[in-house]
Design a protein around this motif. Structure first.
Motif, short mmCIF file in Angstrom:
data_model
loop_
_atom_site.label_atom_id
_atom_site.label_comp_id
_atom_site.label_asym_id
_atom_site.label_seq_id
_atom_site.Cartn_x
_atom_site.Cartn_y
_atom_site.Cartn_z
N ALA A 1 -3.97 -6.12 -8.70
CA ALA A 1 -3.04 -6.07 -7.58
C ALA A 1 -3.71 -5.25 -6.47
O ALA A 1 -4.35 -4.23 -6.75
CB ALA A 1 -1.73 -5.42 -8.00
N THR A 2 -3.55 -5.68 -5.23
CA THR A 2 -4.22 -4.97 -4.14
C THR A 2 -3.80 -3.50 -4.11
O THR A 2 -4.61 -2.63 -3.81
CB THR A 2 -3.88 -5.65 -2.80
OG1 THR A 2 -4.26 -7.03 -2.90
CG2 THR A 2 -4.63 -5.01 -1.65
N GLY A 3 -2.55 -3.23 -4.50
CA GLY A 3 -2.06 -1.86 -4.50
C GLY A 3 -2.71 -0.97 -5.54
O GLY A 3 -2.47 0.25 -5.57
N ASN B 1 -0.15 1.84 -5.95
CA ASN B 1 1.08 1.54 -5.24
C ASN B 1 1.34 0.04 -5.33
O ASN B 1 1.07 -0.71 -4.40
CB ASN B 1 0.98 1.99 -3.78
CG ASN B 1 2.25 1.70 -3.00
OD1 ASN B 1 3.31 1.51 -3.60
ND2 ASN B 1 2.14 1.62 -1.69
N THR B 2 1.85 -0.37 -6.48
CA THR B 2 2.11 -1.79 -6.71
C THR B 2 3.21 -1.94 -7.76
O THR B 2 3.39 -1.06 -8.60
CB THR B 2 0.86 -2.54 -7.21
OG1 THR B 2 1.24 -3.85 -7.65
CG2 THR B 2 0.21 -1.81 -8.40
N ILE B 3 3.93 -3.06 -7.68
CA ILE B 3 4.94 -3.32 -8.71
C ILE B 3 4.30 -3.83 -10.00
O ILE B 3 4.97 -3.95 -11.02
CB ILE B 3 6.01 -4.32 -8.23
CG1 ILE B 3 5.39 -5.67 -7.87
CG2 ILE B 3 6.79 -3.75 -7.06
CD1 ILE B 3 6.42 -6.77 -7.65
N ALA B 4 3.02 -4.12 -9.98
CA ALA B 4 2.33 -4.53 -11.20
C ALA B 4 1.98 -3.26 -11.98
O ALA B 4 0.82 -2.86 -12.10
CB ALA B 4 1.07 -5.33 -10.88
N ARG B 5 3.01 -2.62 -12.53
CA ARG B 5 2.81 -1.30 -13.11
C ARG B 5 1.91 -1.32 -14.32
O ARG B 5 1.24 -0.34 -14.63
CB ARG B 5 4.17 -0.69 -13.47
CG ARG B 5 5.01 -0.40 -12.24
CD ARG B 5 6.10 0.62 -12.52
NE ARG B 5 6.83 0.91 -11.30
CZ ARG B 5 7.89 0.21 -10.88
NH1 ARG B 5 8.33 -0.80 -11.60
NH2 ARG B 5 8.50 0.53 -9.77
N VAL C 1 -4.41 -9.34 -5.26
CA VAL C 1 -3.34 -9.99 -4.49
C VAL C 1 -2.22 -9.00 -4.23
O VAL C 1 -2.02 -8.03 -4.97
CB VAL C 1 -2.77 -11.22 -5.24
CG1 VAL C 1 -3.81 -12.32 -5.33
CG2 VAL C 1 -2.28 -10.83 -6.63
N SER C 2 -1.46 -9.28 -3.19
CA SER C 2 -0.34 -8.41 -2.79
C SER C 2 0.82 -8.57 -3.76
O SER C 2 0.87 -9.51 -4.55
CB SER C 2 0.13 -8.79 -1.39
OG SER C 2 0.76 -10.06 -1.44
N ASP C 3 1.78 -7.65 -3.67
CA ASP C 3 2.97 -7.75 -4.51
C ASP C 3 3.75 -9.03 -4.22
O ASP C 3 4.32 -9.65 -5.13
CB ASP C 3 3.87 -6.52 -4.30
CG ASP C 3 3.29 -5.28 -4.98
OD1 ASP C 3 2.19 -5.38 -5.56
OD2 ASP C 3 3.93 -4.21 -4.93
N VAL C 4 3.79 -9.45 -2.95
CA VAL C 4 4.48 -10.69 -2.62
C VAL C 4 3.79 -11.87 -3.29
O VAL C 4 4.44 -12.75 -3.88
CB VAL C 4 4.52 -10.90 -1.08
CG1 VAL C 4 5.01 -12.30 -0.73
CG2 VAL C 4 5.40 -9.84 -0.44
#
Lengths: 429, 429
Positions: free
Chosen positions: A273-275, A296-300, A327-330
């Protein structure tokens, strides 16, 4: 069933020193990580296609090249998950020879972590640990808690405080002690190293890490076996600590060495994830080192900012001619939806990352449509339902009468004509 | 892989009339439910232990006695879930020979409904339905949505409005049309019968029901095969519509008839939640009829107040010398926790019912400790996390420092002495 394992022991990756078998993860001399080294020659007569085919439908069919103690009776039928031809997803993203390795349904706790934990706990028992633990982004917590419960071992599990509710519940329900740490995974992991020393607990991904990590090889074995003892052209693997992608390669190399598959080049592609993309950044920049990030991503489950195997993973990916993307979270949420809508596989956020990165790799032309490509889905969507919150508006409840149902469908479809039977129908027998 | 199926067709349970194969669930003459009847003699040379062992690790190894169309290529490796010896749970409830059949990890959507849906959709395709549907208490919805997505068939799924959030999301994510009905399952089901007629859709549990229900036999086949081709003494099965428990018995009878297992008496025990217990009430009262109930239980997947196969299930259970019990919502939650804590299996509310009822049957002396008993767990706990809400208080987050962790553990354990290393330790090598 009796499992005869090939002789193995811990070995330093850097200086080559050997350490027998003990709960130790790094070389005391050069501080490099230890790995399990096998007497591969001795495996020749044992680790054969025929012997494997005669084994159980679980990772234990590969026990001859797993570091489990002599005489160990595996308790649970872990792994041996489906490899699915993904023609529908392929059509959407321009792939004609794409497979999904689906660990979203891994037994017992629905992620690939079940593989590593079962190997680690076999060694925890051998070394006499009465309490086991781990630092975890969630899936590992679930698996340690469940398998420790089954084995009757106490478990103490440390997680970042901000973990998804389903992953926390799915740890507590097994009776494990769960400690929420005010920090990210990297804080938790450092603390666990200290705890392992002070408390003499068996931390599956700290002092038992070399054994633990070997469990990931079974993903590679299964891919090759389920392809009819062939290697794919490409593998796309999500990366958190960077261990899984390396162990799949190790599995392929062992299979080549022992003659179970024909040698061929396999390119490895990493997904983040980009975050939290320290490894994909290193690949893109051509670095053998990692610049740590604050996740900083929802892909914890991928949110490891300073991945232990990051440097080695970056180096390996580039050496195989592969690549890494993020990739972004979206985009990862779209990836989750796309995989569900096309293949009926509901994966967690990490699987959304893998799906979205795979699509991008085809779009970039880094993977050609007809190359045999395997994308690894590592966890289940029911563990990260929050990621989809708000994506499906709650429709109003309809009264249980046919006329109301008819009206509701017309409303949804915006159809003026009540020609509803045309929506479906019997067409052939 | 090619599957040769035994000849079969629909047959009326009451009058014996035969109907070939068509989307039809009840006899037009006597209104009794139709069942699939096989030419069992023709299966003798085909449905053998050896042929089954040579098949894939999925329900398709039993294809010779499943009603799938000639030439059908099964698409997904459904079923073949673990059968686990439950020694830890056994110790708690006084059982020494207890097994868990674990469909909480069934592929692809984590419940036994995957078995019935894969058989039903094979027939939906054969009959040319472009849209399929179901009335569902949740698990069926998940499975129809996922498998229809994979097959590229449109799905329209009707559920009671009050369904668990995870089950709703786990239907929508596959792109299925989900319609929430303002009523309970029995309202939904009646509406679906009308819709099936008007729209000519293939409703898996309405006009495709005879085919659908046969999929449940695979639970029985798997139990016998995984016991080394033996039948158990007792089976404990959760009951919603009452179909599963009957089909497990049908499977056992077929295996006896074809000589794959030795004949022996098997007692069948049914499990319900007290808040919706029409079948267990009928068993307790010795009734062959069902008094419909208005469901009021958190075991929503069992909340069918007027179960279609209830009368037959009640009759069958009593004929085998079995029994039925029902437990409160509080007891079923304890059952969920107990199974997780002892065997590392996280099941949904229905599995909590099965576990709690199993415990009660031992306590009542209806099942003796040493009898070989199989309890059927049919769904995954991640789908009903709400049931455990509030059972695990959220502990405070701890700072990522060893001293803080030490203090936190002392606080939890209420220990004055900082003798923490004693909690665990290395004891042997």
């Amino acid at each position: 069933m009796n499992y005869s394992c090939t002789a193995y022991e811990l070995k330093c990756n850097e200086c080559g020193k050997r350490f027998g078998n003990q709960p130790l993860s790094a070389c005391p001399d050069c501080l490099a990580p230890l790995e399990v080294a096998y007497d591969l020659e001795a495996a020749r007569g044992v680790f054969t296609r025929e012997a494997i085919a005669a084994g159980p439908p679980s990772i234990w069919r590969y026990a001859a090249l797993l570091p489990i103690p002599a005489g160990h009776q595996p308790d649970l039928p872990v792994g041996f998950t489906p490899l699915i031809k993904a023609n529908n997803l392929g059509k959407r993203i321009g792939a004609t020879n794409l497979y999904i390795k689906n660990d979203a349904v891994c037994f017992p706790t629905l992620s690939f972590k079940d593989r590593v934990v079962s190997v680690a706990l076999a060694n925890a028992q051998r070394f006499g640990f009465e309490t086991v633990g781990c630092s975890s982004t969630g899936n590992l917590a679930n698996s340690v808690a469940a398998q420790a419960a089954r084995l009757g071992i106490k478990a103490c599990i440390l997680v970042p405080a901000e973990l998804e509710a389903a992953k926390i519940l799915n740890t507590q329900v097994y009776g494990a002690r769960l400690v929420r740490i005010d920090g990210n995974y990297d804080h938790v992991n450092r603390l666990c190293s200290q705890i392992a020393d002070e408390y003499n607990w068996g931390f599956v991904n700290v002092n038992l890490r070399p054994y633990y990590a070997e469990g990931s090889k079974t993903v590679g074995y299964e891919i090759a076996e389920k392809l009819g003892w062939r290697l794919p052209d490409n593998v796309v693997v999500p990366m958190a600590g960077g261990s899984l992608i390396r162990k799949i390669r190790k599995a392929f190399q062992e299979l080549i060495y022992l003659g179970l598959v024909e040698e061929k080049p396999v390119r490895f592609f990493g997904a983040q994830a980009t975050g939290c993309s320290p490894i994909s950044q290193a690949v893109k920049l051509g670095n053998d080192f990692i610049e740590p990030q604050r996740p900083n991503t929802i892909a914890r489950s991928l949110a490891i900012g300073n991945p232990a195997d990051g440097p080695a993973a970056s180096q390996m990916i580039r050496a195989t001619g592969g690549w890494a993307e993020d990739v972004s979270d979206v985009e990862l949420v779209s990836g989750m939806q796309e995989l569900a809508e096309t293949e009926g596989i509901f994966t967690e956020t990490a699987g959304g990352v893998t799906t979205a990165v795979t699509a991008r790799l085809y779009a970039q032309g880094r993977i050609s449509p007809d190359e045999l490509t395997v994308a690894c889905i590592t966890g289940n969507g029911l563990k990260t339902t929050d990621a989809l919150a708000g994506h499906y508006p709650e429709e109003r409840a309809v009264r249980p009468r046919l006329a109301d149902f008819d009206a509701y469908l017309r409303e949804l479809d915006g159809a003026a004509e009540p020609e509803l039977a045309a929506i479906g129908g019997i067409h052939a027998n």
